[in-house]
Design a protein around this motif. Structure first.
Motif, PDB file in Angstrom:
ATOM      1  N   ARG A   1    -115.458  38.523 -14.969  1.00 51.07           N
ATOM      2  CA  ARG A   1    -114.346  39.444 -14.774  1.00 51.07           C
ATOM      3  C   ARG A   1    -113.788  39.331 -13.363  1.00 51.07           C
TER       4      ARG A   1
ATOM      5  N   ASP B   1    -112.927  49.331 -13.997  1.00 55.94           N
ATOM      6  CA  ASP B   1    -114.000  49.767 -14.887  1.00 55.94           C
ATOM      7  C   ASP B   1    -114.806  50.885 -14.238  1.00 55.94           C
ATOM      8  N   ILE B   2    -115.181  50.614 -12.953  1.00 49.47           N
ATOM      9  CA  ILE B   2    -116.033  51.582 -12.256  1.00 49.47           C
ATOM     10  C   ILE B   2    -115.300  52.907 -12.065  1.00 49.47           C
TER      11      ILE B   2
ATOM     12  N   GLU C   1    -112.878  54.127 -13.765  1.00 53.04           N
ATOM     13  CA  GLU C   1    -112.696  54.839 -15.024  1.00 53.04           C
ATOM     14  C   GLU C   1    -113.992  55.517 -15.464  1.00 53.04           C
ATOM     15  N   GLU C   2    -115.098  54.773 -15.288  1.00 54.62           N
ATOM     16  CA  GLU C   2    -116.379  55.333 -15.699  1.00 54.62           C
ATOM     17  C   GLU C   2    -116.713  56.590 -14.891  1.00 54.62           C
TER      18      GLU C   2
ATOM     19  N   ALA D   1    -114.562  59.448 -15.967  1.00 57.03           N
ATOM     20  CA  ALA D   1    -114.999  59.924 -17.279  1.00 57.03           C
ATOM     21  C   ALA D   1    -116.264  60.759 -17.131  1.00 57.03           C
ATOM     22  N   PHE D   2    -117.137  60.316 -16.240  1.00 56.50           N
ATOM     23  CA  PHE D   2    -118.393  61.033 -16.039  1.00 56.50           C
ATOM     24  C   PHE D   2    -118.129  62.448 -15.545  1.00 56.50           C
TER      25      PHE D   2
ATOM     26  N   LEU E   1    -122.616  65.423  -7.948  1.00 55.43           N
ATOM     27  CA  LEU E   1    -122.535  63.966  -7.741  1.00 55.43           C
ATOM     28  C   LEU E   1    -123.496  63.519  -6.629  1.00 55.43           C
ATOM     29  N   GLY E   2    -123.707  64.396  -5.663  1.00 62.97           N
ATOM     30  CA  GLY E   2    -124.695  64.080  -4.619  1.00 62.97           C
ATOM     31  C   GLY E   2    -124.074  63.528  -3.359  1.00 62.97           C
TER      32      GLY E   2
ATOM     33  N   VAL F   1    -119.273  57.465  -3.148  1.00 66.34           N
ATOM     34  CA  VAL F   1    -119.940  56.988  -4.365  1.00 66.34           C
ATOM     35  C   VAL F   1    -119.163  55.819  -4.958  1.00 66.34           C
TER      36      VAL F   1
ATOM     37  N   GLN G   1    -119.562  52.704  -2.858  1.00 63.17           N
ATOM     38  CA  GLN G   1    -120.906  52.150  -3.021  1.00 63.17           C
ATOM     39  C   GLN G   1    -121.007  51.362  -4.327  1.00 63.17           C
ATOM     40  N   LEU G   2    -120.474  51.971  -5.382  1.00 66.54           N
ATOM     41  CA  LEU G   2    -120.540  51.296  -6.679  1.00 66.54           C
ATOM     42  C   LEU G   2    -119.719  50.003  -6.661  1.00 66.54           C
TER      43      LEU G   2
ATOM     44  N   SER H   1    -121.721  47.317  -4.629  1.00 65.58           N
ATOM     45  CA  SER H   1    -122.878  46.705  -5.287  1.00 65.58           C
ATOM     46  C   SER H   1    -122.442  45.880  -6.492  1.00 65.58           C
TER      47      SER H   1
ATOM     48  N   ARG I   1    -123.297  41.901  -6.954  1.00 72.34           N
ATOM     49  CA  ARG I   1    -123.908  41.420  -8.190  1.00 72.34           C
ATOM     50  C   ARG I   1    -123.084  40.304  -8.817  1.00 72.34           C
TER      51      ARG I   1
ATOM     52  N   ARG J   1    -125.182  31.819  -9.290  1.00 71.19           N
ATOM     53  CA  ARG J   1    -126.246  31.373 -10.167  1.00 71.19           C
ATOM     54  C   ARG J   1    -125.679  30.533 -11.312  1.00 71.19           C
TER      55      ARG J   1
END
Lengths: 109, 906
Positions: B14, B22-23, B25-26, B29-30, B56-57, B63, B66-67, B70, B74, B81
């Motif tokens: 992607r 994606d992040i 939206e998620e 939604a959360f 949420l903290g 947040v 951070q998402l 990471s 990844r 790889r």
């Protein structure tokens, strides 16, 4: 009660072993099952989900909730399932040992 | 399914924006879900939102960031790889593929290795000897100046004459384009401090080192005022080599004295390591104004100095040359010389030092070899292209299958790329090995070859021994072959990916694009024509060499030992020299095993001694420009006998031909023939412009011709008797019945007994001198032959490949022919004929090319023209034989085709 270190992943995997869920369902489920004793911090949960997705323990797909909202559903992968088994055994074993030590009574000498 | 295959179906990764979306939206939604949940439990909308964010903290932004972060990390790891996995898989696959076709791989790697290795080693030599900057400060500013003589008697004037000191002074004082000028003269000098030894040295202007931009590493440079002070203290600067060798790097050397030609010189400095003057051999530098016998410095016609200068900043080479030309006239009017008559005058010219760094002959041979090796590289490329085309055509099916199961074209291209790269890498490693061998061979070549470079033309410090592996050449050659391999591997492969998948799979390997076959034929024709050019070049060089070796040099070198002997000027009075000659010869004759001994001023095949003009004393005096040129040498009476040079008429010198007696000379047959066509030679009187013989001497004998130059036939020579014309320059010739080389120490002892102050050096058998005289020619011929052989082999391999393919793709057609009654001979003939047809086309083109290209060889050929028909007939025959052999194997296979099997095959 905050979570002990290293237990969040196992809890999440356990939750997903029932059925695929989205993030809020997961946190609600854990709270419900622990009768509110275990509180998962939302940011930590999302991080954990993404981290496990990267390690291919879980896979994610967009779906629609019963309220008609789009959400990302996570499911356990084959790798995730065997990881969960090994890890939960290890954890249970660990707490078992911990419990027996902490609950030992002083014997009369 | 293996993971490797699964990878071919992997979903595309992607993009970064998609991941972020994606992040986001998620996350939204959360939070929305939690708000919804809280509201459902009766919390107000605003309070619910606040609670959701609290739960949420951390802040929503942090947040989210951070998402995002990471997720990116990844993604990147996954991408790397994946690439790595793909790469490893490609390498594994390509290696397997290459190993499965060992013949293809071996031929390709060998081809690349030869092409890359040979190009690299020759380019390394070209770079060192011709291209690399000279090892002096700002070498582009350095120029060398020389005097020029006018054209006379139909002969072109020379443009490389050296200077006399007075002429130099006039030039120096009048010029304004050079910031610094220095004369230098290459000499030998005898040191008597410690072991008596003959040293190569340079007499130099005091500003010599400054002009070159070289500073002494110890002590100081000469005072520039030395050029004016003829009575200054005698002083010398040592080369680092001499300081190490003779003084064991003595740190207290400065201020010590060294005895040179019996006079003490103060050592004032030591040059940096590796610096040996422009001659490349000098071990000691002495200001010319403090040298022994400096009276010559006042002699305007005593030409002995090279002149080097550094241009002032802002003066171009052309401007400097123009200025020097003008000054040439001024120098001439200061010292006019009526010899040329008709007002013809000497002049002067200048050239960048870089242009004269090596002898023209060496430059020429190197460039020719470089051209030749370029052809080899070209052929190697063509061959690799040919091999890749051949492979590609057998691969169409494989590619079609891969496409059918869903592999992307990019992925296939990468796979083929990996294979080409792997091949290039293997070829490159093998090529590096070849290059190392080649460079090593070049740098350790016979020093005689390099000393020819170093002699009076050229900057002697540029020699083959400096040649080292040139990495840029290696990378260039490697890159070129890799790109060629890639292009010819990829283009047909890509073509294949475009063809209909089903037809390629269905038809199988026998369906080949006729386009690639045509291409392969064109490539074979190209290879053959390139090889033809190389064959012609090497054929000519080999013919020339064999003529050179088989041409009688006019003397018998077997059993003769030679050594140079030098008598220090002034050490022995000139009148006593004849006695010394007689003593040396007598002492040598007395050595056990020695059958004859004598002296001569120079050795045959070594470039002659001197040249001069002669005058016919019994005719009316001729204009200087009309006087014939001859070579001059000095000999003791028995030299012709020692060298077994036949006396054709008259008599040899005797001991009675001494100072005071009537002057006599001997001429060789060439001189007799050209000077006196009427045949009356004996008793004629000639004046010889050297050795005090210009008044006239009687011709008393004619001897057989000897070749004084390695690369030309015998020329007119005149011999003078040492006894009448003493000279300090001597070469000892000793003939023995036994092993000449074993006589060295006896010779040294004997000479030491008679002439202890005269150092003996350069002890060599005459056979060794003969061998080194042809070293250059042998070197060029051997390398050209090697390249030509390589080229021919590659062309033959290419032809074989094409013919094999032609036969196997026409199996069916041949089967029909045989079924219709064609006999085996006819089938064979048709295949061989087809191969020869290709070769014939290539040969015709090649001969055309060769006739053009071999013109550059003209001056290097001994007694041979570049269009020599024998050579051309020879190479065409060789090519035809090789081509027949290459087509014969496929032809035999064609003739054995079983029509039943052939027709049933599909």
């Amino acid at each position: 009660m905050a979570l002990l270190k290293g237990t969040l992943d196992v809890l999440v995997l356990k939750t997903l072993s029932w059925t695929p869920m989205h993030a809020f369902e997961i946190t609600s489920w854990i709270e419900e099952k622990s009768s509110g004793r275990l509180v998962v911090e939302d940011a930590a949960l999302l991080q954990a989900l993404h981290r496990m997705e990267g390690r291919k323990l879980v896979a994610a797909e967009w779906g629609v909730t019963k309220n008609g909202r789009r959400a990302r559903y996570y499911r356990l992968t084959t790798t995730g399932r065997s990881y969960f088994r090994a890890e939960s055994e290890r954890l249970v074993d660990h707490f078992d040992a911990l419990t027996s030590v902490l609950s030992a009574r002083k014997t009369a000498s | 399914m293996r993971p490797g295959v699964a990878r071919l179906f992997r979903l595309p990764l992607r993009s970064r924006t998609a991941i972020h979306a994606d992040i986001d939206e998620e996350l939204e939604a959360f939070i929305a879900s939690r708000v919804e949940d809280l509201v459902a439990r009766g919390v107000s909308a605003d309070a619910a939102r606040a609670e959701a964010l609290r739960r949420l903290g951390a802040s929503l932004e942090s947040v989210r960031d951070q998402l995002h972060h990471s997720a990116e990390v990844r993604e990147r790891q996954m991408r790397i790889r994946d690439y790595w996995d793909d790469f490893l898989q490609d390498v594994r696959y390509a290696t397997r593929g290459l190993l499965r076709r060992p013949a293809f791989t071996a031929v390709a790697v060998l081809t690349l290795a030869i092409g890359i290795g040979a190009t690299t080693s020759i380019f390394s030599a070209v770079n060192t000897l011709i291209l690399r900057r000279l090892p002096y400060a700002a070498p582009d500013e350095l120029m060398t100046m020389s005097l020029t003589t006018p054209d006379a008697g139909g002969r072109k004037g020379r443009n490389d004459m050296v200077w006399s000191y007075p002429k130099f002074t006039v030039f120096r004082d009048a010029q304004s384009v050079f910031s610094s000028l220095a004369v230098y003269s290459i000499q030998q000098i005898t040191t008597t401090s410690g072991d008596i030894e003959r040293l190569s040295m340079e007499f130099v202007g005091a500003t010599y080192l400054r002009t070159l931009g070289v500073a002494p590493i110890r002590g100081r440079d000469f005072d520039p005022r030395l050029d004016e002070h003829a009575d200054a203290e005698k002083q010398a600067i040592l080369s680092d080599r001499l300081w190490q060798r003779r003084y064991n790097a003595d740190p207290t050397i400065i201020g010590k004295t060294i005895n040179l030609n019996r006079e003490p010189y103060t050592i004032v400095g030591v040059t940096p390591a590796g610096f040996t003057g422009l001659s490349g051999q000098s071990e000691i530098f002495i200001p010319v104004t403090t040298r022994p016998g400096k009276g010559d410095l006042d002699e305007a016609q005593s030409h002995e100095f090279f002149l080097v200068g550094r241009r002032k900043p802002g003066v171009s080479a052309a401007a400097a040359t123009a200025a020097v030309r003008v000054l040439g006239g001024r120098v001439y009017s200061a010292f006019p010389d009526g010899r040329f008559g008709n007002g013809a005058a000497w002049g002067a010219t200048a050239r960048p030092l870089d242009d004269v760094r090596i002898a023209p002959l060496v430059r020429r041979s190197l460039l020719i070899l470089f051209g030749a090796v370029g052809f080899v590289l070209l052929i190697a490329c063509v061959n690799v292209a040919n091999l890749q085309l051949g492979r590609a055509s057998t691969r169409r099916r494989e590619i079609a299958v891969r496409l059918a199961i869903g592999a992307g074209r990019g992925r296939l291209v990468r796979l083929l790329l990996t294979e080409s790269m792997l091949l290039a890498l293997a070829g490159g490693i093998a090529g590096l090995f070849v290059a190392f061998l080649g460079v090593h061979a070049l740098s350790t070549l016979n020093p005689a070859v390099t000393s020819r470079v170093a002699r009076f033309t050229g900057v002697g410090s540029v020699t083959l021994s400096l040649v080292s592996l040139d990495w840029s050449a290696l990378v260039f050659a490697l890159g070129l072959t890799a790109v060629v391999g890639l292009v010819f591997g990829l283009v047909p492969a890509l073509g294949a990916t475009r063809t209909s998948v089903t037809s390629a799979i269905k038809d199988g390997p026998s369906a080949r694009g006729s386009g690639s076959t045509t291409w392969r034929r064109i490539l074979v024709v190209a290879e053959v024509s390139l090889a033809m050019v190389l064959l012609a070049g090497s054929g000519l060089m080999i013919r020339s060499l064999s003529k050179l070796l088989s041409t009688d040099a006019g003397f018998d070198s077997r059993g003769v030992l030679t050594a140079r002997l030098s008598v220090t000027p002034g050490a022995i009075p000139r009148d006593s020299m004849p006695l010394l000659y007689a003593q040396i010869v007598d002492r040598l004759r007395a050595l056990p095993g020695v059958t004859d001994a004598s002296l001569a001023a120079c050795a045959p095949l070594s470039g002659g001694c001197n040249g001069t003009k002669i005058e016919f004393k019994d005719q009316a005096p001729a204009d200087f420009s009309q006087q014939p040129n001859v070579g001059v040498s000095w000999v003791t009476p028995t030299w012709f006998n020692t060298m077994r040079i036949p006396l054709k008429s008259g008599r040899a010198f005797t001991t009675a031909d001494r100072v005071g007696a009537a002057k006599v000379v001997i001429v060789n047959e060439s001189a007799a023939r050209t000077l006196w066509p009427d045949g009356h030679v004996l008793g004629r009187r000639i004046g010889v412009g050297q050795g005090g013989f210009s008044d006239g001497a009687e011709v008393i004998g004619v001897v057989g011709d000897i070749r004084q130059f390695a690369d030309s036939v015998a020329k007119p020579d005149v011999f003078l008797p040492y006894m009448q014309s003493p000279s300090g320059r001597m070469i000892i010739f000793v003939r023995t019945a036994g092993d000449a080389a074993a006589l060295g120490s006896d010779l040294r002892r004997a000479v030491h007994d008679v002439a202890p102050s005269a150092p003996m050096y350069d002890v060599q058998t005459m056979s060794a001198r003969v061998a080194s005289s042809t070293a250059q020619a042998r070197f060029s011929a051997a390398l050209l032959a090697l390249f030509a052989t390589t080229a021919l082999s590659l062309a033959v391999i290419g032809l074989y490949g094409v013919m094999s393919l032609a036969v196997s793709s026409r199996t069916r057609e041949i089967g029909i022919l045989i079924a219709l009654g064609a006999d085996q001979g006819r089938v064979r003939r048709s295949v061989v004929g087809e191969g020869l047809g290709l070769v014939a086309v290539g040969a015709v083109i090649g001969i055309g090319g060769a006739l053009v290209c071999t013109r550059v060889l003209r001056t290097m050929l001994f007694d041979l023209t570049p269009t020599d028909p024998v050579t051309y007939v020879g190479i065409v025959a060789l090519l035809a034989a090789a081509a027949t052999a290459a087509s014969w194997i496929p032809a035999r296979r064609a003739a054995r085709v079983d029509p039943v099997i052939a027709l049933r095959a599909d």
